[in-house]
Design a protein around this motif. Structure first.
Motif, PDB file in Angstrom:
ATOM      1  N   TRP A 132       0.834  -1.202   0.000  1.00  0.00           N
ATOM      2  CA  TRP A 132       0.000   0.000   0.000  1.00  0.00           C
ATOM      3  C   TRP A 132       0.867   1.250   0.000  1.00  0.00           C
ATOM      4  CZ3 TRP A 132      -1.942   3.188   4.472  1.00  0.00           C
ATOM      5  CH2 TRP A 132      -2.923   4.108   4.059  1.00  0.00           C
ATOM      6  N   GLN A 136       0.790   4.056  -2.985  1.00  0.00           N
ATOM      7  CA  GLN A 136       0.387   5.422  -2.638  1.00  0.00           C
ATOM      8  C   GLN A 136       1.578   6.385  -2.590  1.00  0.00           C
ATOM      9  OE1 GLN A 136      -2.913   6.330  -2.173  1.00  0.00           O
ATOM     10  NE2 GLN A 136      -3.364   4.247  -2.854  1.00  0.00           N
ATOM     11  N   ASP A 326      -5.806   6.953  -0.935  1.00  0.00           N
ATOM     12  CA  ASP A 326      -6.958   6.066  -0.979  1.00  0.00           C
ATOM     13  C   ASP A 326      -6.494   4.680  -0.546  1.00  0.00           C
ATOM     14  OD1 ASP A 326      -6.317   4.334  -3.375  1.00  0.00           O
ATOM     15  OD2 ASP A 326      -6.364   6.281  -4.380  1.00  0.00           O
ATOM     16  N   TRP A 327      -7.432   3.792  -0.346  1.00  0.00           N
ATOM     17  CA  TRP A 327      -7.103   2.472   0.209  1.00  0.00           C
ATOM     18  C   TRP A 327      -6.684   1.456  -0.851  1.00  0.00           C
ATOM     19  CZ3 TRP A 327      -5.749   1.927   4.940  1.00  0.00           C
ATOM     20  CH2 TRP A 327      -6.305   2.731   5.930  1.00  0.00           C
ATOM     21  N   ARG A 328      -6.569   1.902  -2.096  1.00  0.00           N
ATOM     22  CA  ARG A 328      -6.094   0.982  -3.139  1.00  0.00           C
ATOM     23  C   ARG A 328      -4.665   0.540  -2.814  1.00  0.00           C
ATOM     24  NH1 ARG A 328      -3.171   2.711  -7.397  1.00  0.00           N
ATOM     25  NH2 ARG A 328      -3.803   4.815  -6.804  1.00  0.00           N
ATOM     26  N   TRP A 329      -4.452  -0.744  -2.782  1.00  0.00           N
ATOM     27  CA  TRP A 329      -3.123  -1.214  -2.377  1.00  0.00           C
ATOM     28  C   TRP A 329      -2.493  -2.195  -3.352  1.00  0.00           C
ATOM     29  CZ3 TRP A 329      -2.535  -6.445  -0.672  1.00  0.00           C
ATOM     30  CH2 TRP A 329      -3.728  -7.151  -0.460  1.00  0.00           C
ATOM     31  N   ASN A 331      -1.751  -2.503  -7.673  1.00  0.00           N
ATOM     32  CA  ASN A 331      -1.915  -2.065  -9.066  1.00  0.00           C
ATOM     33  C   ASN A 331      -2.041  -3.242 -10.008  1.00  0.00           C
ATOM     34  OD1 ASN A 331      -1.934   0.726  -8.820  1.00  0.00           O
ATOM     35  ND2 ASN A 331       0.291   0.865  -8.759  1.00  0.00           N
TER      36      ASN A 331
END
Length: 332
Positions: A132, A136, A326-329, A331
């Protein structure tokens, strides 16, 4: 080899063809030992300059080649082995922070391979704090503290995160936001006793006497960080007045940290809105009452979080960008 690229090394003609296919899709360069390329020399150069090394051949060859160069998952590049038939893509080093796991998934999509991911958080399907952080664009203050957070998640417990920056979306399973000081992890520009993920969100405003050396700036910066508690990794770029254009020491100092250095005219700095420290001497010398604070705010487009600190002919200030995480961890 260029800094930051993917470098592929093959050992056979079949392997070379696969490496060319991968690089055509993912970018990067292809080398082959059949052309007289030395495995040891290629590895040493690529390890020092590239963000990812892909060996198209046996994993054992890759492991022995990189062994003398491994230092830390915080700094080592991603390393993968892909068999020459393109059946398996195996991350060998820096799976999360270096992006080897993500690259293995990308390689799998290109050639139909199976990405052989072995990191515990991935195989158990739980949140990976270090991945993450990379996605980020955050640094990690102490990578040894990743283990405690991962262990708690793998045990089925909830990890509490306290954030000094807004994070969009809902936290992943096993993670919650907290306002308590007793968090398991922090997202902040200052270090804490637990895992600290550091957004690269700050702009360093700089003022200095003419001829100030890079060494002096480095010493003053270390003192500044110690005094304010701000982690150097939180700084993304720097800003100053255009009168400093051509100052070798300032340019070298910023380049050593990888910071772009923005220059503004006195008129541009004077137009920045806000409350700033003022100096009649600075105004007479530069045409504006403050350089470091105004330059930092102008570049960041956000609030001033550390006002002017002066020491030994150098002034620093810090402004924070209006950053949303954001919580996108993942790709890949």
């Amino acid at each position: 080899m260029k800094k930051g690229e993917i470098a592929c090394l093959a050992f056979t003609e079949r392997g070379r063809a696969l490496a060319q296919t991968l690089c055509a899709s993912l970018g990067g360069t292809v080398s082959c030992t059949r052309d007289g390329v030395s495995l040891a020399d290629w590895t040493a150069e690529a390890f020092a300059s590239c963000r990812a090394l892909v060996y198209v051949g046996a994993a054992g060859i890759a492991v022995r080649a990189i062994a003398p160069h491994l230092v830390s998952k915080a700094s080592d590049p991603a390393v993968l082995a892909v068999d020459e038939c393109g059946r398996f893509a195996v991350p060998l080093a820096s799976g999360h922070l270096g992006g080897a796991n993500e690259l293995a998934r990308r390689i799998a999509r290109v050639c139909g391979a199976t990405a052989v991911i072995t990191t515990a958080t991935d195989v158990n399907g739980v949140f990976a704090a270090d991945e993450w952080a990379r996605v980020q664009d955050m640094a990690i203050a102490d990578v040894s503290k990743i283990k405690a957070v991962s262990a708690k998640l793998l045990a089925g417990e909830t990890v509490a995160v306290r954030a000094a920056f807004p994070i969009d979306g809902a936290p992943p399973e096993g993670v919650c936001l907290t306002a308590s000081d007793a968090a398991d992890a922090w997202v902040d520009v200052r270090a804490h006793d637990v895992l600290t993920l550091v957004p690269r969100a700050l702009v360093l405003g700089v003022g200095c006497k003419r001829g100030t050396t890079a060494e002096t700036l480095e010493e003053r910066f270390a003192e500044f960080c110690a005094e304010t508690g701000v982690l150097p990794e939180a700084v993304r770029d720097a800003a100053t007045i255009d009168l400093k254009r051509g100052e070798a020491g300032l340019s070298e100092f910023c380049a050593a940290h990888g910071w772009p250095l923005a220059y503004y005219t006195a008129e541009e700095l004077a137009a920045v809105e806000g409350e700033f420290s003022t100096s009649a001497f600075v105004a007479r010398t530069t045409g504006v009452d403050n350089v470091c604070e105004r330059a930092a705010v102008r570049r960041a487009g956000g609030e001033l979080i550390v006002k002017k600190t002066a020491r030994g002919g150098v002034t620093f200030a810090l402004a924070k960008r209006n950053l949303h995480l954001d919580w996108r961890w993942r790709n890949g």
